[in-house]
Scaffold this active site. Structure first.
Site, PDB file in Angstrom:
ATOM      1  N   CYS A   1      14.486 -10.978  -4.742  1.00 22.64           N
ATOM      2  CA  CYS A   1      15.939 -10.900  -4.803  1.00 22.64           C
ATOM      3  C   CYS A   1      16.598 -12.252  -4.551  1.00 22.64           C
ATOM      4  O   CYS A   1      17.770 -12.402  -4.796  1.00 22.64           O
ATOM      5  CB  CYS A   1      16.447  -9.868  -3.796  1.00 22.64           C
TER       6      CYS A   1
ATOM      7  N   SER B   1       9.403   2.742  -2.426  1.00 24.58           N
ATOM      8  CA  SER B   1       9.924   2.443  -3.761  1.00 24.58           C
ATOM      9  C   SER B   1       8.817   2.516  -4.802  1.00 24.58           C
ATOM     10  O   SER B   1       7.723   1.984  -4.592  1.00 24.58           O
ATOM     11  CB  SER B   1      10.528   1.033  -3.735  1.00 24.58           C
ATOM     12  N   GLY B   2       9.131   3.135  -5.954  1.00 23.92           N
ATOM     13  CA  GLY B   2       8.117   3.338  -6.992  1.00 23.92           C
ATOM     14  C   GLY B   2       7.587   2.057  -7.605  1.00 23.92           C
ATOM     15  O   GLY B   2       6.380   1.920  -7.828  1.00 23.92           O
TER      16      GLY B   2
ATOM     17  N   ASN C   1       8.204  -8.487   3.038  1.00 22.44           N
ATOM     18  CA  ASN C   1       7.927  -8.719   1.619  1.00 22.44           C
ATOM     19  C   ASN C   1       7.573 -10.155   1.300  1.00 22.44           C
ATOM     20  O   ASN C   1       6.871 -10.435   0.336  1.00 22.44           O
ATOM     21  CB  ASN C   1       9.115  -8.262   0.753  1.00 22.44           C
TER      22      ASN C   1
ATOM     23  N   THR D   1      21.403  15.256 -11.297  1.00 19.68           N
ATOM     24  CA  THR D   1      20.182  15.854 -11.847  1.00 19.68           C
ATOM     25  C   THR D   1      19.027  14.880 -11.676  1.00 19.68           C
ATOM     26  O   THR D   1      19.147  13.703 -12.022  1.00 19.68           O
ATOM     27  CB  THR D   1      20.397  16.198 -13.340  1.00 19.68           C
TER      28      THR D   1
HETATM   29  N1  PLP Z   1      12.498  -3.422   1.151  1.00 21.66           N
HETATM   30  C1  PLP Z   1      11.536  -4.307   0.905  1.00 21.66           C
HETATM   31  C2  PLP Z   1      10.662  -4.763   2.030  1.00 21.66           C
HETATM   32  C3  PLP Z   1      11.345  -4.799  -0.388  1.00 21.66           C
HETATM   33  O1  PLP Z   1      10.374  -5.699  -0.621  1.00 21.66           O
HETATM   34  C4  PLP Z   1      12.194  -4.347  -1.427  1.00 21.66           C
HETATM   35  C5  PLP Z   1      12.059  -4.891  -2.787  1.00 21.66           C
HETATM   36  O2  PLP Z   1      11.620  -6.007  -2.985  1.00 21.66           O
HETATM   37  C6  PLP Z   1      13.169  -3.400  -1.108  1.00 21.66           C
HETATM   38  C7  PLP Z   1      13.301  -2.965   0.181  1.00 21.66           C
HETATM   39  C8  PLP Z   1      14.095  -2.869  -2.156  1.00 21.66           C
HETATM   40  O3  PLP Z   1      13.425  -1.965  -3.026  1.00 21.66           O
HETATM   41  P1  PLP Z   1      14.011  -1.667  -4.463  1.00 21.66           P
HETATM   42  O4  PLP Z   1      13.773  -2.877  -5.306  1.00 21.66           O
HETATM   43  O5  PLP Z   1      13.262  -0.475  -4.951  1.00 21.66           O
HETATM   44  O6  PLP Z   1      15.454  -1.372  -4.286  1.00 21.66           O
END
Ligand code: PLP
Length: 383
Positions: free
Chosen positions: A328, A202-203, A154, A240
């Site tokens: 994050c 992930s959406g 990421n 649900t």
């Molecule tokens: N894995 C990677 C490589 C990511 O970039 C991210 C989010 O930045 C995630 C997992 C986590 O996804 P989510 O934000 O939907 O929990």
């Protein structure tokens, strides 16, 4: 689609703007179509059919079968579900192999597991963020329960060699989970090309709202649900289903699949243009990570002589959004664990910025971003 408030949004690896076509598809399921998909009457059946249609669309984006898709609340939940399932079957298999540059969803879970007696191998990467498949091979043991690795990083966009990784795991008869949260929708993915047991997506990285994700679980993979008991999702996840968001994910998956080839070419050209211009017009600009084997939308650049927090503040004043690390960890002054694992010194990590482009990035955005970055870097260097 109209731009929001003159923003130049180059932080699409953190999250993406909801596509209006996705929103339109979702809206009725938040208003008049409120049936519980488990109910046997008309509006319940409609919800259940909407779930089935979305499952097909999501499956089709990665060439899976619909029954191999489990809907979750996010990428982090998908990752946790896969890893926790894989380590739950055999008390003699407690070892997990992952890498030092995984997303915090994986790293934090592995830290937690290590405190509870699991042995975790964190594979290193080289200075370009690449993983050595030979090291992976050597790290797998008799008691290895799972290998869990990224498809695309990421922060840098660097791709791991999934085909080789999957071949090694098959040879060693160890299940493989791939965190493809950043890869899905940016690269064509066919889960049946490789023997992958689990794949997370992930959406909100796909122009869908936050709060929905999916886990691919290959047919016949041993699976134990994580924590939430209940009969939904074929007993694999209680609760649900969020019909509206799952419908949105289905539409987002369809849109991503439709545009994937043209979008890759367009976005890569814009990313390359941004990178080249900044490197020509400014001195001391270096790409972090493998410049070739990476996502088409991501560039992670190190600007000698600046601190990224200062740059972000100047960018913010001009409406340019990008990131100094992964979403994050932004806001924290710790150097990114990804760049640190690549051997980038502390100062270098703090001088690095990630620009990640997306569906709504235009040539004009890139032109303006170039000007803003050049101005800000020159200003910071003159201080
Ligand atoms: N894995 C990677 C490589 C990511 O970039 C991210 C989010 O930045 C995630 C997992 C986590 O996804 P989510 O934000 O939907 O929990």
């Amino acid at each position: 689609m109209k731009k929001s408030g003159g923003l130049i949004y180059l932080d699409n690896n953190a999250t993406t703007r909801v596509d209006s076509r996705v929103f339109d598809e979702m809206e009725p399921w938040l208003r008049e179509e409120y049936g519980n998909p488990s109910s046997a009457y008309g509006i319940g059946r409609k919800s259940s059919q909407a779930l089935a249609a979305a499952r097909e669309r999501v499956a089709s984006l990665i060439q899976a079968q619909p029954e191999e898709i489990l809907f979750t609340s996010c990428g982090s939940e998908s990752i946790n579900t896969a890893i926790r399932s894989a380590i739950s079957h055999d008390p003699d298999r407690t070892h997990v192999v992952t890498s030092a540059v995984e997303h915090s969803a994986t790293i934090k879970l592995c830290e937690h597991l290590a405190k509870r007696g699991h042995e975790i191998t964190l594979l290193p990467v080289d200075s370009l963020g690449r993983l050595d498949p030979e090291r992976l091979k050597k790290s797998i043991r008799e008691d290895t329960a799972l290998v869990s690795l990224l498809w695309a990083n990421n922060e840098t966009g660097v791709l791991f060699p999934v085909a080789e990784i999957a071949a090694i795991c098959r040879e060693k008869k160890v299940p493989l989970h791939i965190d493809a949260v950043q890869a899905v929708g940016k690269l064509p993915i066919n889960v049946h090309e490789f023997p992958i047991s689990f794949l997370s997506l992930s959406g909100h990285k796909l122009h869908c709202p936050k709060g929905v994700g999916a886990l691919f679980i290959r047919r016949r993979t041993r699976f134990t649900p994580w924590l939430i008991g209940g009969s939904q999702e074929e007993g694999r996840r209680g609760g649900t289903q969020n019909v509206a968001f799952i419908t949105a994910l289905g539409k987002a998956a369809e849109l991503a699949a439709d545009g994937i080839h043209d979008e890759t070419v367009r976005i890569r050209a814009l990313r390359d243009r941004l990178e080249t211009t900044l490197q020509h017009r400014l001195s001391g600009v270096h790409v972090n990570g493998d410049p070739v084997f990476r996502l088409p939308n991501t560039t992670n650049l190190r600007f000698e002589g600046i601190e990224s927090e200062g740059a972000l503040m100047l960018f913010d004043k001009e409406g340019l959004c990008c990131s100094a690390g992964s979403a994050c960890t932004s806001g924290s002054v710790h150097p990114s664990h990804v760049l640190t694992a690549m051997g980038v010194p502390r100062d270098g990590a703090r001088a690095s910025l990630r620009f990640s482009l997306g569906r709504f990035t235009t040539e004009e955005d890139i032109e303006n971003a170039e000007k803003i970055v050049i101005r800000a870097v020159n200003k910071l260097r003159s201080l």
